[in-house]
Design an enzyme around this catalytic site. Structure first.
Site, mmCIF file in Angstrom:
data_model
loop_
_atom_site.group_PDB
_atom_site.id
_atom_site.type_symbol
_atom_site.label_atom_id
_atom_site.label_comp_id
_atom_site.label_asym_id
_atom_site.label_seq_id
_atom_site.Cartn_x
_atom_site.Cartn_y
_atom_site.Cartn_z
ATOM 1 N N ASP A 167 1.237 11.597 3.126
ATOM 2 C CA ASP A 167 -0.050 10.956 3.350
ATOM 3 C C ASP A 167 0.283 9.470 3.411
ATOM 4 O O ASP A 167 0.559 8.851 2.378
ATOM 5 C CB ASP A 167 -0.994 11.248 2.181
ATOM 6 C CG ASP A 167 -2.362 10.648 2.421
ATOM 7 O OD1 ASP A 167 -2.435 9.487 2.866
ATOM 8 O OD2 ASP A 167 -3.360 11.323 2.158
ATOM 9 N N HIS A 168 0.281 8.891 4.606
ATOM 10 C CA HIS A 168 0.889 7.558 4.735
ATOM 11 C C HIS A 168 0.127 6.493 3.937
ATOM 12 O O HIS A 168 0.686 5.457 3.612
ATOM 13 C CB HIS A 168 1.083 7.172 6.205
ATOM 14 C CG HIS A 168 -0.140 6.650 6.897
ATOM 15 N ND1 HIS A 168 -1.088 7.472 7.430
ATOM 16 C CD2 HIS A 168 -0.565 5.395 7.139
ATOM 17 C CE1 HIS A 168 -2.056 6.728 7.976
ATOM 18 N NE2 HIS A 168 -1.758 5.463 7.812
ATOM 19 N N HIS B 66 -6.498 10.764 2.982
ATOM 20 C CA HIS B 66 -6.341 9.361 2.606
ATOM 21 C C HIS B 66 -7.372 8.900 1.570
ATOM 22 O O HIS B 66 -7.031 8.301 0.549
ATOM 23 C CB HIS B 66 -6.474 8.454 3.832
ATOM 24 C CG HIS B 66 -5.552 8.816 4.963
ATOM 25 N ND1 HIS B 66 -4.285 9.296 4.753
ATOM 26 C CD2 HIS B 66 -5.702 8.757 6.308
ATOM 27 C CE1 HIS B 66 -3.702 9.512 5.932
ATOM 28 N NE2 HIS B 66 -4.545 9.197 6.876
HETATM 29 C C1 BG6 Z 1 -4.327 8.644 10.513
HETATM 30 C C2 BG6 Z 1 -5.468 9.242 11.271
HETATM 31 O O1 BG6 Z 1 -3.919 9.498 9.485
HETATM 32 O O2 BG6 Z 1 -4.723 7.397 9.961
HETATM 33 C C3 BG6 Z 1 -5.934 8.289 12.353
HETATM 34 O O3 BG6 Z 1 -5.086 10.473 11.845
HETATM 35 C C4 BG6 Z 1 -6.240 6.933 11.785
HETATM 36 O O4 BG6 Z 1 -7.068 8.818 13.036
HETATM 37 C C5 BG6 Z 1 -5.084 6.434 10.928
HETATM 38 O O5 BG6 Z 1 -6.465 6.048 12.856
HETATM 39 C C6 BG6 Z 1 -5.452 5.157 10.211
HETATM 40 O O6 BG6 Z 1 -4.326 4.652 9.579
HETATM 41 P P1 BG6 Z 1 -4.182 3.109 9.239
HETATM 42 O O7 BG6 Z 1 -2.921 3.013 8.459
HETATM 43 O O8 BG6 Z 1 -4.161 2.371 10.528
HETATM 44 O O9 BG6 Z 1 -5.414 2.759 8.436
#
Ligand code: BG6
Length: 497
Positions: free
Chosen positions: A183-184, A246
């Protein structure tokens, strides 16, 4: 200390995630001398690249998306780095093709003079994951629970049932400690800092509970639309794409009990306790706790943008949610009665991820009524991205002979406090995989608990089609119902100036 020698296979090697995120992250780790002394990266895909063309393709991604571009001061190491990158053209749906992987492992073992970590990164469409896992599992190397690891990207399943099935399949092939569910958001510097702020300071913890906190908000808004990912997004929607993973993960960081140590399982135990304590919303109550939306067409910053239903690969009658807002309660001693309002959406007013902790009013306001035009409670705001700061709002006396009060902010900003640039989330997470540290990855029970929370909302939304889509304009803060969700409780969504 650099991690042990590693051999990284990237399924989806010619895909978007590798192009935008993984290769730039690995390149930056290389520049910062975090890559193992012996390593090799093998991109796997169907497209016919030779190594040279493949490297050129990835360099293009680095130039567009890396935090340090090739040719910039401090970068300039692409030539060296790219020697470690190769391409394997294979059809991941054919069993026989997997022998090619086993052969590469043998060859690298010889080259390195030792058995490396073998990492399989599945950066592929979710529907391809089970097939790849079941073909990888039987390879001898996968039985090596110490060195072989598999990284699974989100979405982890499509709903509770499919997530359980995927967990079962993974468990039949790998040991839980070999599985890294990414989960980044957990790799973001500011998200990790929530733990530092809460548990490395004595200041916050005594007031971090229902006695002092009125409510918590989490906003993760984006200005982009679906960016050509209509195919994926039609099957996902905002609730699955952002809330299930997230946002619930950030909520866990804010709400968890203090860990006894920083072992992966200790942190994950504390987080799963939060998920298990989140009140399940009954299907009859979903409309009182959750709001969905879809953007229509309109103007954003002077540009005409299409509505969601007009995007490429999207059904013109689509009922997919591009916005979701939910009110959660955590039924435990610390949080009983404290609402957690969360919202997320595409094509919203600004790109921002912030957590707001709003405190209760002072118990006795002794100042004359005219001392403040509007009374404002203390508030702690953690900006996760793109701004990275923490601000504490409190009332202060305005200079002058009168006792006039005005809210002011005390701000800690990463930009001002530190010279060094923070690593990208994927850098942190890839390094963790090479090091075998699963703290920032999702364990199977966390994934399950998150889907259980989302399920009643998902089921209700699927059963009752929305009648008012599209219901918010691009560039807005989402549908009116989302305002009403929080306004009903006498509160409002917080946005920073
Ligand atoms: C991803 C989603 O996990 O997170 C995307 O699939 C989203 O739809 C993205 O745009 C948002 O990530 P960040 O790091 O740009 O907030």
């Amino acid at each position: 200390k650099r991690p042990a020698s590693s051999l990284i296979f990237i399924f989806g090697g010619s895909g978007d995630l590798n192009f935008r995120k993984l290769s730039p992250a690995l390149y930056n780790l290389f520049i910062d001398e975090w890559m193992p002394t012996k390593f090799s990266i093998v991109g796997i895909g169907r497209r016919p690249y030779n190594n040279e063309d493949y490297r050129k393709h990835l360099l293009n991604g680095v130039q567009q998306f890396s935090r340090r571009k090739e040719g910039e001061t401090g970068a300039g190491k692409w030539q060296d780095f790219s020697q470690y990158v190769s391409y394997l053209q294979m059809d991941a749906e054919q069993d026989a093709e997997y022998q090619k992987i086993a052969d590469i492992v043998k060859q690298k073992e010889k080259e390195f003079g030792e058995h490396p970590n073998v990492i399989f990164y599945l950066a592929v469409a979710p529907q391809l994951v089970p097939g790849i896992v079941s073909k990888l599992g039987p390879l001898n190397i996968c039985a090596d629970t110490k060195c072989t690891r598999v990284v699974v990207e989100k979405p982890f399943g499509h709903d509770l049932e499919s997530a359980l099935e995927l967990n079962k399949l993974l468990a039949s092939m790998f040991d839980e400690k070999q599985i890294y569910r990414i989960d980044h958001y957990l790799g973001k510097e500011t998200v990790q800092n929530i733990l530092a702020m809460r548990f490395a300071n004595a200041l916050f913890e005594p007031i971090w509970n229902r006695n002092y906190i009125d409510h918590v908000q989490i906003t993760a808004s984006e200005t982009v639309g679906v960016e050509g990912r209509g195919d994926y997004y039609e099957r996902a929607g905002a609730l699955r794409d952002m809330v299930q993973n997230h946002i619930l993960q950030i909520l866990c960081m804010v709400a968890m009990e203090a860990p006894v140590n920083f072992e992966a399982d200790e942190i994950r135990n504390k987080k799963v306790d939060v998920l298990n304590a989140i009140r399940k919303i009954s299907t009859e109550d979903v409309h009182r706790y959750a709001v969905r939306g879809q953007y229509g067409d309109g103007w954003m910053q002077g540009d005409k943008v299409p509505g969601y239903a007009q995007e490429k690969s999207v059904d013109p009658n689509s009922k997919t949610d591009t916005f979701a807002a939910v009110k959660f309660y955590i039924d435990n001693w610390r949080w009983q009665g404290v609402p957690f309002y969360v919202r997320t959406g595409k094509r919203m007013h600004e790109k921002t991820t912030i957590v707001t902790v709003q405190f209760r009013p002072a118990p006795n306001y002794a100042f004359p009524a005219e001392s403040a035009d509007t009374w404002r409670p203390n508030r702690l705001t953690i900006s996760i991205a793109p701004d990275m700061d923490i601000r504490l709002r409190f009332q202060a006396k305005r200079p002058g002979q009168d006792m006039t009060l005005k809210p002011v902010d005390m701000i800690f900003s990463y930009k001002d406090a530190y010279e060094e640039h923070e690593p990208e989330a994927y850098e942190t997470l890839l390094l963790d995989v090479m090091e075998g540290n699963a703290t920032l990855f999702m364990r199977s029970d966390q994934v399950q608990a998150s889907w259980e929370i989302i399920k009643p909302i998902q089921d209700t939304w699927a059963a009752r089609q929305p009648v008012d889509f599209p219901n918010y304009a691009p560039g807005s803060w989402g549908p009116e119902d989302a305002e009403a969700l929080i306004a009903r409780d006498g509160r409002n969504w917080v946005t920073l100036p």
